[in-house]
Design an enzyme around this catalytic site. Structure first.
Site, PDB file in Angstrom:
ATOM      1  N   HIS B 210       0.858  -1.184   0.000  1.00  0.00           N
ATOM      2  CA  HIS B 210       0.000   0.000   0.000  1.00  0.00           C
ATOM      3  C   HIS B 210       0.893   1.233   0.000  1.00  0.00           C
ATOM      4  O   HIS B 210       2.036   1.181   0.447  1.00  0.00           O
ATOM      5  CB  HIS B 210      -0.947  -0.021   1.208  1.00  0.00           C
ATOM      6  CG  HIS B 210      -2.083  -0.995   1.037  1.00  0.00           C
ATOM      7  ND1 HIS B 210      -3.380  -0.605   0.826  1.00  0.00           N
ATOM      8  CD2 HIS B 210      -2.079  -2.347   0.995  1.00  0.00           C
ATOM      9  CE1 HIS B 210      -4.144  -1.675   0.687  1.00  0.00           C
ATOM     10  NE2 HIS B 210      -3.387  -2.764   0.783  1.00  0.00           N
ATOM     11  N   CYS B 241      -8.597  -0.902   3.599  1.00  0.00           N
ATOM     12  CA  CYS B 241      -9.139  -2.088   4.271  1.00  0.00           C
ATOM     13  C   CYS B 241     -10.045  -1.634   5.398  1.00  0.00           C
ATOM     14  O   CYS B 241      -9.629  -0.875   6.268  1.00  0.00           O
ATOM     15  CB  CYS B 241      -8.006  -2.948   4.823  1.00  0.00           C
ATOM     16  SG  CYS B 241      -8.594  -4.310   5.833  1.00  0.00           S
TER      17      CYS B 241
END
Lengths: 310, 310
Positions: B210, B241
């Protein structure tokens, strides 16, 4: 890998490269306040302004006032960009510690940006060097578009070395290689930096990066591994160049420092303060800024376990 | 440096990790259209969806419909995330080529994300492996929070190796190490990747990054240099998430591919197509996306000289 990694020095360019392209004029007192806060974070060089014509870059029309207003902190070099002899005289009058001259490696970009051929720029730099003589002020030269020109594309290694050597022949003491429009890649950076440092060991070499294609940090680390220890960056990652189409923000100071610290590479700066100052930037500029760590927090940030929350 | 650098494979996760946290449901036909376009760009693995409870992740409630609607392209592995035995059965029924199991290296993150201890997760994976037996479907296991947990912080190398070995003991064939919340740094990535590959040469190892702190690309290159040849990424850099506080966008597919191509590292993908598809994303999602190259263009982009313009 067992020895402590060597420290880098951080040169803050937010007041000059960061602000020059802002849509609205940033008040002189806001610039001074920002510069004073930054001077106390451990940065080593603060590029305060540019002594250009106020018509060319209206946002920097208060160059002398900003320099006069700053509280000078020992250990910080206060520097200004200087495009011509008149600018050099004004910079000396404002008691800068360093001037920064700029020529583009790409002939066409120099024409667009400075309205001169590279030969004319170098001729003018010779005049500026005469003005600087005996002043004790450090002269740095930036080679813009070292990693690519918006009009000509990639520049040859020979052309880059020509630029470095033309600067050194003039007596310019430090050199900044700039990825003005954010096109550099880490393999290229590694090659350019190691080639220059092989030819000129000990040269005070600085890297100036833009994050236009998100390669600012990967390029910085590649340059570090190739031997560069001095980096330009702008708080919040703001910036852009009015004469370089496609140029967007500078590599972000606090994101760069955060990466170095996470990698165990000391910068001598206080990351917490940098983040705090960056978080105040959107209020000064009236818009969001591109920085990541100022939004996400550092990698060490911990969250409470959700099950333990009310 | 003279040999051609080894090719990497790009695994597109935009349909699963990219969309799972979107505020609005993305229509099934939009997902299918996006997946079909991506399948023809040279990517090697397309993570299509997650067979979770529709209550847990409403955005992926159309898992079976999306898989049924896609035109399968030879050479692309169509994969789905599978949290439990029921999910594995549904995935097999939908004729996936691969399932992806997930456990967090951080015990607390596994509790928050999966509502199970790591031991319970592994127990469940043993059941899933029995369901998968003889199916010919490849089983990949993701180790979430490998580079740091939002509740516990940095994880030890021993703990990471424990996770890898627990997966291999269950017969899991490929392993993805995930920087779920974007805290990894390139020195850490280099160490984790080289340690795993030293212990398990030839292991099909994927890196899932990420870009939360703008270190996605620098981590990817560090991992490449340490031996990883398989990368997850999401078009446009979207994602996040729901159970990982502080998690923001995945590393951006076209920015990753662009960096690799600029470095001379082949990816087997068509960058021009990826950029085009990414440029269509904001219309599908009704918001801007974080990708850089989709906005700036590639490093090769040239501009007309301003003096020659009208």
């Amino acid at each position: 890998m067992t020895a402590q990694p060597e420290q880098v020095q951080i040169n803050e360019v937010v007041l000059r490269d960061g602000l020059q392209n802002e849509a609205a004029f940033v008040a002189t007192e806001d610039k001074i306040r920002l510069g004073d806060r930054l001077s106390r974070t451990g940065i080593r060089r603060l590029e305060v302004t540019s002594f250009v014509s106020p018509k060319a870059i209206p946002n920097l029309r208060d160059a002398a006032e900003v320099l006069a207003g700053l509280q000078r902190v020992p250990g910080v070099r206060y520097t200004a960009l200087v495009p011509n002899v008149r600018g050099a005289e004004r910079a000396l009058h404002s008691k800068v510690d360093e001037v920064n001259l700029v020529m583009s490696i790409g002939e066409q970009h120099n024409l667009a940006n400075m309205r001169m051929t590279c030969a004319q720029s170098l001729g003018q730099f010779a005049e500026i060097m005469r003005v600087m003589e005996g002043s004790g002020v450090f002269v740095n030269g930036t080679l813009a578009t070292t990693f690519g020109c918006p009009f000509e594309g990639r520049q040859s290694m020979d052309r880059i070395l020509w630029g470095v050597e033309a600067y050194l022949a003039l007596g310019i003491e430090g050199i900044t290689i700039a990825d003005t429009i954010g096109v550099a890649n880490p393999r290229q950076v590694e090659k350019v930096v190691s080639t220059i440092l092989d030819r000129h060991p000990g040269l005070p070499l600085t890297l100036h990066l833009h994050n236009t294609r998100d390669m600012g940090l990967v390029n910085a680390l590649a340059a570090y591994d190739a031997g560069i220890r001095s980096f330009d960056s702008a708080l919040g990652g703001i910036g852009g160049c009015p004469y370089a189409p496609g140029a967007t923000g500078n590599v972000c100071t606090e994101d760069l420092v955060h990466m170095f610290h996470q990698c165990g590479i000391p910068t001598g700066t206080d990351l917490g303060s940098l983040i705090e100052i960056s978080q105040a930037l959107p209020d000064v500029l009236n818009h969001a800024v591109p920085g990541f760590v100022m939004k996400a927090g550092t990698s060490d940030r911990l969250y409470p376990f959700p099950g333990k929350q009310a």
